[in-house]
Design an enzyme around this catalytic site. Structure first.
Site, mmCIF file in Angstrom:
data_model
loop_
_atom_site.group_PDB
_atom_site.id
_atom_site.type_symbol
_atom_site.label_atom_id
_atom_site.label_comp_id
_atom_site.label_asym_id
_atom_site.label_seq_id
_atom_site.Cartn_x
_atom_site.Cartn_y
_atom_site.Cartn_z
ATOM 1 N N VAL A 95 60.478 16.319 24.421
ATOM 2 C CA VAL A 95 59.239 16.204 23.635
ATOM 3 C C VAL A 95 59.558 16.188 22.136
ATOM 4 O O VAL A 95 58.971 15.410 21.372
ATOM 5 C CB VAL A 95 58.265 17.353 23.980
ATOM 6 C CG1 VAL A 95 57.076 17.372 23.026
ATOM 7 C CG2 VAL A 95 57.781 17.213 25.418
ATOM 8 N N GLY A 154 58.214 15.975 32.283
ATOM 9 C CA GLY A 154 57.400 17.131 31.913
ATOM 10 C C GLY A 154 58.179 18.433 31.983
ATOM 11 O O GLY A 154 57.825 19.412 31.338
ATOM 12 N N GLN A 161 53.117 14.225 39.021
ATOM 13 C CA GLN A 161 53.665 14.453 37.686
ATOM 14 C C GLN A 161 55.145 14.088 37.569
ATOM 15 O O GLN A 161 55.955 14.431 38.426
ATOM 16 C CB GLN A 161 53.451 15.924 37.286
ATOM 17 C CG GLN A 161 51.977 16.277 37.210
ATOM 18 C CD GLN A 161 51.697 17.696 36.737
ATOM 19 O OE1 GLN A 161 50.796 18.337 37.250
ATOM 20 N NE2 GLN A 161 52.447 18.190 35.757
ATOM 21 N N HIS A 168 52.346 10.710 33.997
ATOM 22 C CA HIS A 168 51.659 11.503 35.018
ATOM 23 C C HIS A 168 50.469 10.692 35.546
ATOM 24 O O HIS A 168 49.744 10.058 34.775
ATOM 25 C CB HIS A 168 51.078 12.792 34.421
ATOM 26 C CG HIS A 168 52.092 13.843 34.100
ATOM 27 N ND1 HIS A 168 53.446 13.707 34.318
ATOM 28 C CD2 HIS A 168 51.924 15.085 33.550
ATOM 29 C CE1 HIS A 168 54.060 14.819 33.933
ATOM 30 N NE2 HIS A 168 53.171 15.659 33.468
ATOM 31 N N CYS A 176 50.052 18.939 29.629
ATOM 32 C CA CYS A 176 50.050 17.464 29.684
ATOM 33 C C CYS A 176 49.022 16.902 30.670
ATOM 34 O O CYS A 176 48.299 15.945 30.363
ATOM 35 C CB CYS A 176 51.447 16.959 30.019
ATOM 36 S SG CYS A 176 52.271 17.911 31.302
ATOM 37 N N ASN A 207 53.075 11.313 29.777
ATOM 38 C CA ASN A 207 53.004 12.766 29.600
ATOM 39 C C ASN A 207 53.754 13.253 28.377
ATOM 40 O O ASN A 207 53.427 14.298 27.810
ATOM 41 C CB ASN A 207 53.547 13.472 30.851
ATOM 42 C CG ASN A 207 54.942 13.010 31.216
ATOM 43 O OD1 ASN A 207 55.157 11.820 31.486
ATOM 44 N ND2 ASN A 207 55.891 13.916 31.214
ATOM 45 N N ARG A 209 47.817 29.106 24.480
ATOM 46 C CA ARG A 209 46.671 28.254 24.851
ATOM 47 C C ARG A 209 45.404 29.026 25.175
ATOM 48 O O ARG A 209 44.312 28.595 24.840
ATOM 49 C CB ARG A 209 47.042 27.373 26.054
ATOM 50 C CG ARG A 209 48.013 26.285 25.689
ATOM 51 C CD ARG A 209 48.316 25.437 26.903
ATOM 52 N NE ARG A 209 49.441 24.553 26.638
ATOM 53 C CZ ARG A 209 50.262 24.101 27.580
ATOM 54 N NH1 ARG A 209 50.095 24.462 28.838
ATOM 55 N NH2 ARG A 209 51.252 23.296 27.263
ATOM 56 N N SER A 214 72.696 23.664 19.023
ATOM 57 C CA SER A 214 72.538 22.279 18.563
ATOM 58 C C SER A 214 72.662 22.116 17.055
ATOM 59 O O SER A 214 72.548 20.992 16.551
ATOM 60 C CB SER A 214 71.165 21.747 18.973
ATOM 61 O OG SER A 214 70.969 21.910 20.342
ATOM 62 N N THR A 255 65.720 18.638 19.716
ATOM 63 C CA THR A 255 66.723 17.988 20.580
ATOM 64 C C THR A 255 66.195 17.773 21.995
ATOM 65 O O THR A 255 66.860 17.151 22.820
ATOM 66 C CB THR A 255 68.005 18.853 20.659
ATOM 67 O OG1 THR A 255 67.609 20.180 21.049
ATOM 68 C CG2 THR A 255 68.727 18.904 19.323
HETATM 69 P P1 A2P Z 1 68.715 23.163 22.358
HETATM 70 O O1 A2P Z 1 68.928 21.706 22.656
HETATM 71 O O2 A2P Z 1 69.517 23.638 21.188
HETATM 72 O O3 A2P Z 1 68.801 24.069 23.561
HETATM 73 P P2 A2P Z 1 63.558 20.462 26.720
HETATM 74 O O4 A2P Z 1 62.147 20.899 26.929
HETATM 75 O O5 A2P Z 1 63.742 18.982 26.773
HETATM 76 O O6 A2P Z 1 64.509 21.198 27.620
HETATM 77 O O7 A2P Z 1 63.917 20.915 25.220
HETATM 78 C C1 A2P Z 1 63.785 22.224 24.751
HETATM 79 C C2 A2P Z 1 64.010 22.279 23.236
HETATM 80 O O8 A2P Z 1 63.820 23.631 22.809
HETATM 81 C C3 A2P Z 1 65.418 21.891 22.825
HETATM 82 O O9 A2P Z 1 65.368 21.231 21.587
HETATM 83 C C4 A2P Z 1 66.090 23.253 22.696
HETATM 84 O O10 A2P Z 1 67.184 23.271 21.807
HETATM 85 C C5 A2P Z 1 64.967 24.048 22.083
HETATM 86 N N1 A2P Z 1 65.184 25.483 22.238
HETATM 87 C C6 A2P Z 1 65.383 26.181 23.375
HETATM 88 N N2 A2P Z 1 65.575 27.497 23.113
HETATM 89 C C7 A2P Z 1 65.497 27.626 21.758
HETATM 90 C C8 A2P Z 1 65.609 28.725 20.837
HETATM 91 N N3 A2P Z 1 65.825 29.982 21.265
HETATM 92 N N4 A2P Z 1 65.491 28.469 19.514
HETATM 93 C C9 A2P Z 1 65.256 27.212 19.083
HETATM 94 N N5 A2P Z 1 65.134 26.132 19.891
HETATM 95 C C10 A2P Z 1 65.261 26.341 21.210
#
Ligand code: A2P
Length: 345
Positions: free
Chosen positions: A16, A161, A157, A243, A130, A316, A101, A42, A13
């Protein structure tokens, strides 16, 4: 019959994660099934894929059984917890966070530069930072041509990102400030609209930021040459996607700007855009949505014997994250490296 490849996208969601789904679709990645995962918040949400929608599932400890590849972009903490569980289940992880990394057991890969490092993976492969990815795509062919001694880089940047919430913050701040309201920064420590922040990730004991030290250390690991010295200043600018980097390179051997243009124009993943008289040079608004790393403003550094200055721009979210991760997955398939040694290979 070709193997059926099942792909999990963890963080589907996010900025990236959504792009990962898009890149899998655009490149017609040979997956028999693609399943999006995110946090419990989500679960049940829909994400677009191949003209339809996929339903997001909650990422849990048992999510990975039966999957061959997991693309992770869900933050370092989530990777630290879940990537080893995925690998234990025989699913190869390609992780976009910084968690793995610099781990000696994990290859750090940009396919145009060091696809050969995939050979020794043990289940977790790290996708570099990135800013580092686009820089090494351009530096590797120049290093092969003239031997790089030292790199001085300053970055510009984009907010994407930082993730989806930062994209929203910049949009909202522009609107608020243009209508006479306060900026109200939440994601960044200061206003990002109409501003530049010389502060990405946390400050370390040596007064550099963690982002700057990522560029220093990751470049050496990817290029496989501890002799390359890198010093970096990383800056967040009010750009949504793409970037940019001002890069000064000192070489062991002479390399003229024209020779560098020829080398770069033949390099995989690079497009040279360098005709300043016609006002042609790379810009983030043009790089957004593109796969290439664009290089321009190539000119001699007149203060040292063998030096060049250049300007490097890439999307990026694509080459800096989602596209590079999918290219790693493609290279794994090509090299017959799916499966985790000691588990299912
Ligand atoms: P969610 O949308 O349910 O919070 P971004 O880098 O754009 O902020 O996105 C971070 C992504 O990582 C989102 O899809 C977010 O889901 C997911 N995420 C964050 N914490 C967790 C977790 N504990 N378990 C699974 N997915 C996670």
């Amino acid at each position: 019959m070709a193997k059926q490849i099942k792909v999990a996208v963890a963080g589907a969601t996010g900025a990236v994660g959504r792009e990962m789904l898009k890149v899998l679709e655009q490149r017609d990645f040979p997956a028999s099934e693609v399943v999006p995962f995110a946090s419990a918040r989500s679960a049940g949400q829909k994400v677009p894929f191949k003209g339809g929608e996929l339903t997001v599932r909650e990422l849990t400890e048992d999510s990975f059984a039966g999957f061959d590849i997991a693309l992770f972009s869900a933050g370092g903490g989530t990777s630290e917890k879940f990537a080893p569980l995925a690998a234990k289940a025989g699913c190869v992880v390609i992780d976009n966070s910084s968690a793995w990394r610099m781990d000696d057991a994990c290859p750090l890969v940009v396919p145009e530069v060091n696809a050969h490092d995939l050979e020794w993976h043990k289940g977790i492969i790290a996708n570099p930072n990135c800013s580092t990815i686009q820089m090494v795509v351009a530096l590797k062919p120049l290093h092969d041509a003239a031997g790089i001694r030292r790199v001085i880089v300053s970055t510009y940047q984009a907010v994407s990102g930082t993730g989806q919430k930062a994209i929203v913050e910049l949009e909202n701040q522009v609107r608020r400030l243009m209508s006479g309201q306060e900026a109200n920064p939440e994601v960044y420590p200061h206003q990002i609209a109409f501003n530049c922040l010389p502060h990405i990730d946390v400050f370390l004991d040596n007064d550099y930021t963690k982002e700057e030290m990522k560029m220093v250390k990751e470049t050496v690991k990817i290029m496989g040459d501890p002799g390359i010295k890198v010093t970096a200043t990383t800056v967040r600018v009010p750009v949504f996607y793409g970037h940019s980097e001002s890069v000064n390179v000192e070489f062991e051997r002479p390399l003229s700007p024209q020779q560098a243009r020829v080398v770069l124009s033949q390099a995989p993943g690079v497009t040279v855009l360098d005709n300043p008289r016609e006002k042609i040079y790379p810009m983030p608004i043009d790089a957004a949505g593109e796969d290439a790393t664009f290089v321009g403003r190539i000119r001699k550094d007149e203060t040292i014997e063998n030096g060049l200055n250049m300007w490097i721009v890439a999307d990026n979210i694509r080459k800096g994250a989602a596209l590079n991760a999918v290219q790693i997955a493609e290279a794994l398939i090509e090299q017959g490296l799916l499966g985790v040694p000691g588990v299912n290979r």
